[in-house]
Design a protein around this motif. Structure first.
Motif, PDB file in Angstrom:
ATOM      1  N   GLY A 281      -6.777   8.621  23.914  1.00 14.17           N
ATOM      2  CA  GLY A 281      -7.828   9.644  23.905  1.00 14.17           C
ATOM      3  C   GLY A 281      -9.171   8.957  23.751  1.00 14.17           C
ATOM      4  N   ALA A 282     -10.053   9.127  24.727  1.00 15.22           N
ATOM      5  CA  ALA A 282     -11.350   8.449  24.666  1.00 15.22           C
ATOM      6  C   ALA A 282     -12.493   9.450  24.674  1.00 15.22           C
ATOM      7  CB  ALA A 282     -11.481   7.464  25.826  1.00 15.22           C
ATOM      8  N   GLY A 283     -12.376  10.421  23.758  1.00 17.74           N
ATOM      9  CA  GLY A 283     -13.502  11.327  23.515  1.00 17.74           C
ATOM     10  C   GLY A 283     -14.404  10.670  22.483  1.00 17.74           C
ATOM     11  N   VAL A 284     -15.062  11.484  21.666  1.00 19.57           N
ATOM     12  CA  VAL A 284     -15.990  10.939  20.671  1.00 19.57           C
ATOM     13  C   VAL A 284     -15.262  10.025  19.683  1.00 19.57           C
ATOM     14  CG1 VAL A 284     -17.632  11.539  18.842  1.00 19.57           C
ATOM     15  CG2 VAL A 284     -17.528  12.912  20.914  1.00 19.57           C
ATOM     16  N   ALA A 285     -14.132  10.504  19.124  1.00 21.61           N
ATOM     17  CA  ALA A 285     -13.390   9.701  18.133  1.00 21.61           C
ATOM     18  C   ALA A 285     -12.832   8.437  18.774  1.00 21.61           C
ATOM     19  CB  ALA A 285     -12.262  10.524  17.522  1.00 21.61           C
ATOM     20  N   GLY A 286     -12.270   8.579  19.966  1.00 19.73           N
ATOM     21  CA  GLY A 286     -11.674   7.440  20.655  1.00 19.73           C
ATOM     22  C   GLY A 286     -12.697   6.368  20.971  1.00 19.73           C
ATOM     23  N   LEU A 287     -13.860   6.778  21.462  1.00 20.61           N
ATOM     24  CA  LEU A 287     -14.900   5.792  21.798  1.00 20.61           C
ATOM     25  C   LEU A 287     -15.417   5.096  20.544  1.00 20.61           C
ATOM     26  CD1 LEU A 287     -16.821   7.716  24.617  1.00 20.61           C
ATOM     27  CD2 LEU A 287     -15.348   5.720  24.916  1.00 20.61           C
ATOM     28  N   ALA A 288     -15.501   5.834  19.435  1.00 23.02           N
ATOM     29  CA  ALA A 288     -15.931   5.215  18.165  1.00 23.02           C
ATOM     30  C   ALA A 288     -14.896   4.172  17.736  1.00 23.02           C
ATOM     31  CB  ALA A 288     -16.103   6.271  17.082  1.00 23.02           C
ATOM     32  N   ALA A 289     -13.605   4.513  17.873  1.00 22.37           N
ATOM     33  CA  ALA A 289     -12.523   3.592  17.505  1.00 22.37           C
ATOM     34  C   ALA A 289     -12.552   2.337  18.390  1.00 22.37           C
ATOM     35  CB  ALA A 289     -11.175   4.290  17.611  1.00 22.37           C
ATOM     36  N   ILE A 290     -12.781   2.545  19.693  1.00 26.34           N
ATOM     37  CA  ILE A 290     -12.848   1.417  20.639  1.00 26.34           C
ATOM     38  C   ILE A 290     -13.996   0.483  20.244  1.00 26.34           C
ATOM     39  CG2 ILE A 290     -13.412   0.787  23.034  1.00 26.34           C
ATOM     40  CD1 ILE A 290     -11.968   3.492  23.817  1.00 26.34           C
ATOM     41  N   GLY A 291     -15.137   1.082  19.914  1.00 25.70           N
ATOM     42  CA  GLY A 291     -16.318   0.297  19.531  1.00 25.70           C
ATOM     43  C   GLY A 291     -16.032  -0.598  18.331  1.00 25.70           C
ATOM     44  N   VAL A 292     -15.378  -0.036  17.314  1.00 25.41           N
ATOM     45  CA  VAL A 292     -15.102  -0.812  16.097  1.00 25.41           C
ATOM     46  C   VAL A 292     -14.031  -1.871  16.375  1.00 25.41           C
ATOM     47  CG1 VAL A 292     -14.387  -0.707  13.668  1.00 25.41           C
ATOM     48  CG2 VAL A 292     -15.718   1.158  14.642  1.00 25.41           C
ATOM     49  N   ALA A 293     -12.959  -1.487  17.078  1.00 20.67           N
ATOM     50  CA  ALA A 293     -11.851  -2.423  17.351  1.00 20.67           C
ATOM     51  C   ALA A 293     -12.339  -3.621  18.173  1.00 20.67           C
ATOM     52  CB  ALA A 293     -10.713  -1.708  18.070  1.00 20.67           C
ATOM     53  N   THR A 294     -13.150  -3.363  19.202  1.00 21.09           N
ATOM     54  CA  THR A 294     -13.638  -4.480  20.032  1.00 21.09           C
ATOM     55  C   THR A 294     -14.618  -5.345  19.238  1.00 21.09           C
ATOM     56  OG1 THR A 294     -15.316  -3.042  21.020  1.00 21.09           O
ATOM     57  CG2 THR A 294     -13.326  -3.377  22.296  1.00 21.09           C
ATOM     58  N   SER A 295     -15.459  -4.707  18.398  1.00 18.98           N
ATOM     59  CA  SER A 295     -16.437  -5.502  17.622  1.00 18.98           C
ATOM     60  C   SER A 295     -15.736  -6.371  16.584  1.00 18.98           C
ATOM     61  CB  SER A 295     -17.480  -4.598  16.962  1.00 18.98           C
ATOM     62  OG  SER A 295     -16.892  -3.844  15.930  1.00 18.98           O
ATOM     63  N   LEU A 296     -14.527  -5.969  16.168  1.00 23.20           N
ATOM     64  CA  LEU A 296     -13.761  -6.783  15.219  1.00 23.20           C
ATOM     65  C   LEU A 296     -12.933  -7.861  15.935  1.00 23.20           C
ATOM     66  CD1 LEU A 296     -12.534  -4.031  12.715  1.00 23.20           C
ATOM     67  CD2 LEU A 296     -14.178  -5.835  12.238  1.00 23.20           C
ATOM     68  N   GLY A 297     -13.016  -7.870  17.271  1.00 21.61           N
ATOM     69  CA  GLY A 297     -12.376  -8.938  18.031  1.00 21.61           C
ATOM     70  C   GLY A 297     -10.974  -8.634  18.532  1.00 21.61           C
ATOM     71  N   ALA A 298     -10.525  -7.374  18.398  1.00 26.60           N
ATOM     72  CA  ALA A 298      -9.176  -7.025  18.869  1.00 26.60           C
ATOM     73  C   ALA A 298      -9.159  -6.930  20.393  1.00 26.60           C
ATOM     74  CB  ALA A 298      -8.740  -5.699  18.271  1.00 26.60           C
ATOM     75  N   GLN A 299      -7.980  -7.160  20.950  1.00 22.85           N
ATOM     76  CA  GLN A 299      -7.777  -6.926  22.385  1.00 22.85           C
ATOM     77  C   GLN A 299      -7.483  -5.432  22.481  1.00 22.85           C
ATOM     78  OE1 GLN A 299      -5.124  -9.901  23.858  1.00 22.85           O
ATOM     79  NE2 GLN A 299      -4.887  -8.906  25.824  1.00 22.85           N
ATOM     80  N   THR A 300      -8.420  -4.665  23.034  1.00 26.15           N
ATOM     81  CA  THR A 300      -8.339  -3.204  22.937  1.00 26.15           C
ATOM     82  C   THR A 300      -8.010  -2.566  24.281  1.00 26.15           C
ATOM     83  OG1 THR A 300     -10.034  -3.382  21.207  1.00 26.15           O
ATOM     84  CG2 THR A 300      -9.567  -1.174  22.030  1.00 26.15           C
ATOM     85  N   TYR A 301      -7.038  -1.661  24.235  1.00 31.15           N
ATOM     86  CA  TYR A 301      -6.640  -0.889  25.417  1.00 31.15           C
ATOM     87  C   TYR A 301      -6.897   0.577  25.098  1.00 31.15           C
ATOM     88  CZ  TYR A 301      -4.007  -5.181  26.295  1.00 31.15           C
ATOM     89  OH  TYR A 301      -3.657  -6.491  26.486  1.00 31.15           O
ATOM     90  N   ALA A 302      -7.235   1.371  26.125  1.00 24.63           N
ATOM     91  CA  ALA A 302      -7.460   2.791  25.871  1.00 24.63           C
ATOM     92  C   ALA A 302      -6.917   3.614  27.013  1.00 24.63           C
ATOM     93  CB  ALA A 302      -8.945   3.052  25.679  1.00 24.63           C
ATOM     94  N   PHE A 303      -6.452   4.814  26.667  1.00 20.99           N
ATOM     95  CA  PHE A 303      -5.889   5.724  27.655  1.00 20.99           C
ATOM     96  C   PHE A 303      -6.555   7.087  27.520  1.00 20.99           C
ATOM     97  CE2 PHE A 303      -3.155   9.206  28.848  1.00 20.99           C
ATOM     98  CZ  PHE A 303      -2.782   8.830  30.124  1.00 20.99           C
ATOM     99  N   ASP A 304      -6.807   7.729  28.655  1.00 25.93           N
ATOM    100  CA  ASP A 304      -7.303   9.110  28.652  1.00 25.93           C
ATOM    101  C   ASP A 304      -6.872   9.777  29.947  1.00 25.93           C
ATOM    102  OD1 ASP A 304      -9.343  11.443  28.884  1.00 25.93           O
ATOM    103  OD2 ASP A 304      -9.660  10.656  26.875  1.00 25.93           O
ATOM    104  N   VAL A 305      -6.695  11.094  29.885  1.00 21.83           N
ATOM    105  CA  VAL A 305      -6.292  11.827  31.101  1.00 21.83           C
ATOM    106  C   VAL A 305      -7.472  12.020  32.052  1.00 21.83           C
ATOM    107  CG1 VAL A 305      -4.388  13.073  29.998  1.00 21.83           C
ATOM    108  CG2 VAL A 305      -6.668  14.097  29.994  1.00 21.83           C
ATOM    109  N   ARG A 306      -8.686  11.774  31.561  1.00 21.37           N
ATOM    110  CA  ARG A 306      -9.879  11.976  32.405  1.00 21.37           C
ATOM    111  C   ARG A 306     -10.286  10.651  33.036  1.00 21.37           C
ATOM    112  NH1 ARG A 306     -13.057  14.284  27.371  1.00 21.37           N
ATOM    113  NH2 ARG A 306     -11.947  12.469  26.571  1.00 21.37           N
TER     114      ARG A 306
END
Length: 292
Positions: A176-201
């Motif tokens: 889910g890459a709505g508001v919460a998902g994008l915030a999570a992606i931002g933090v995970a990538t800034s911490l250096g994780a290899q980040t994957y995301a999925f959304d139906v849109r």
């Protein structure tokens, strides 16, 4: 005109938010409203009764006294049935309410004849942006989810090269890459994780990739030649998926589960319960020490 705004103490276990702060009481006073809070309402959020008194807020000794005195009651969580009992035709309640999922609560409030304003139903349009409490809370939830996951995860987020060897980066999947998902992606990538995301849109793929994460595509052909279902509903929300699409989605998640260290689920559909996307067999397929 109603002129007293009251905030009771939230009664849900673990809820530390409060609907009225000393600062917001000062702003309300400028608009001609007086404020009242229940004693101890702000303590978990870091606001003492004295801080409210200093801002000119009356402090009620009990929930009963608060509900009796306030014309407009502001809350964070939907009211419990015991709180709806305090409502009457001359009162207005402003809170998250989720009327689509809370039919019984809606009927209880209706029977009281009170006005109820559901903050979760504020449309996502630019004119209503200042009232979009759903987005502001979702933003915090996405951020906090990564922090909580990191606290429960036994390794680094970022890859490390040390004198004694290499540590691979954590693999994080955000669903889910709505508001919460994008915030999570931002933090995970800034911490250096290899980040994957999925959304139906499919249109959010660009946003995901611009934040340094990888968009998870499905092998799913629709009428337009495929790749992803267009699950966009009005107002920037996701729409429910078709059964065929859901099967493809779950198959993809089953394939990813053994490789993923941290899964963050944020997918929501307005007015309905959140879809169940990360199932028991996927959890079982994850490595020991993984976090959901």
């Amino acid at each position: 005109m109603s002129n007293k705004v009251g905030a009771p103490r939230e009664i849900n276990t673990g809820e530390s938010r409060v609907a009225l702060t000393p600062d917001s009481a000062v702003q309300l006073a400028k608009l001609g409203y007086s404020s009242i809070i229940e004693t101890g309402a702000g303590v978990a959020a870091g606001f003492s009764d004295d801080a409210y008194r200093a801002a000119g807020v009356e402090v009620a000794p009990s929930a009963e006294a608060l509900w009796a005195s306030a014309d407009v009651v502001v809350k964070v969580r939907p009211p419990e049935p015991s709180e709806v009992a305090y409502l009457s035709a001359d009162k207005t309640l402003i809170s998250f309410f989720y009327p689509g999922q809370n039919t019984e609560l809606l009927e209880l409030a209706k029977a009281k004849g009170a006005n109820v304003i559901a903050m979760d139903m504020v449309p996502r349009i630019s004119r209503a942006q200042k009232m979009d409490a759903l987005s502001s809370m979702a933003n915090i939830a996405g951020y906090r989810a990564v922090i909580e996951a990191g606290n429960n995860f036994g390794r680094f987020f970022t890859g490390q090269v040390t004198a004694a060897g290499k540590v691979p980066p954590a693999k994080v999947l955000v669903i889910g890459a709505g508001v919460a998902g994008l915030a999570a992606i931002g933090v995970a990538t800034s911490l250096g994780a290899q980040t994957y995301a999925f959304d139906v849109r499919p249109e959010v793929a660009e946003q995901i990739e611009s934040m340094g994460a990888e968009f998870v595509y499905l092998d799913f052909a629709n009428g337009e030649g495929g790749g992803q279902q267009d699950g966009a509903a009005t107002g920037g929300y996701a729409a429910p998926s078709s059964p065929e699409f859901r099967e493809k989605q779950l198959a993809k998640f089953r394939e990813l589960a053994p490789q993923i260290d941290i899964v963050i689920t944020t997918a929501l559909i307005p007015g309905r319960d959140a879809p169940k996307l990360w199932l028991a067999d996927m959890v079982a397929a994850m490595k020991p020490g993984s976090v959901v």
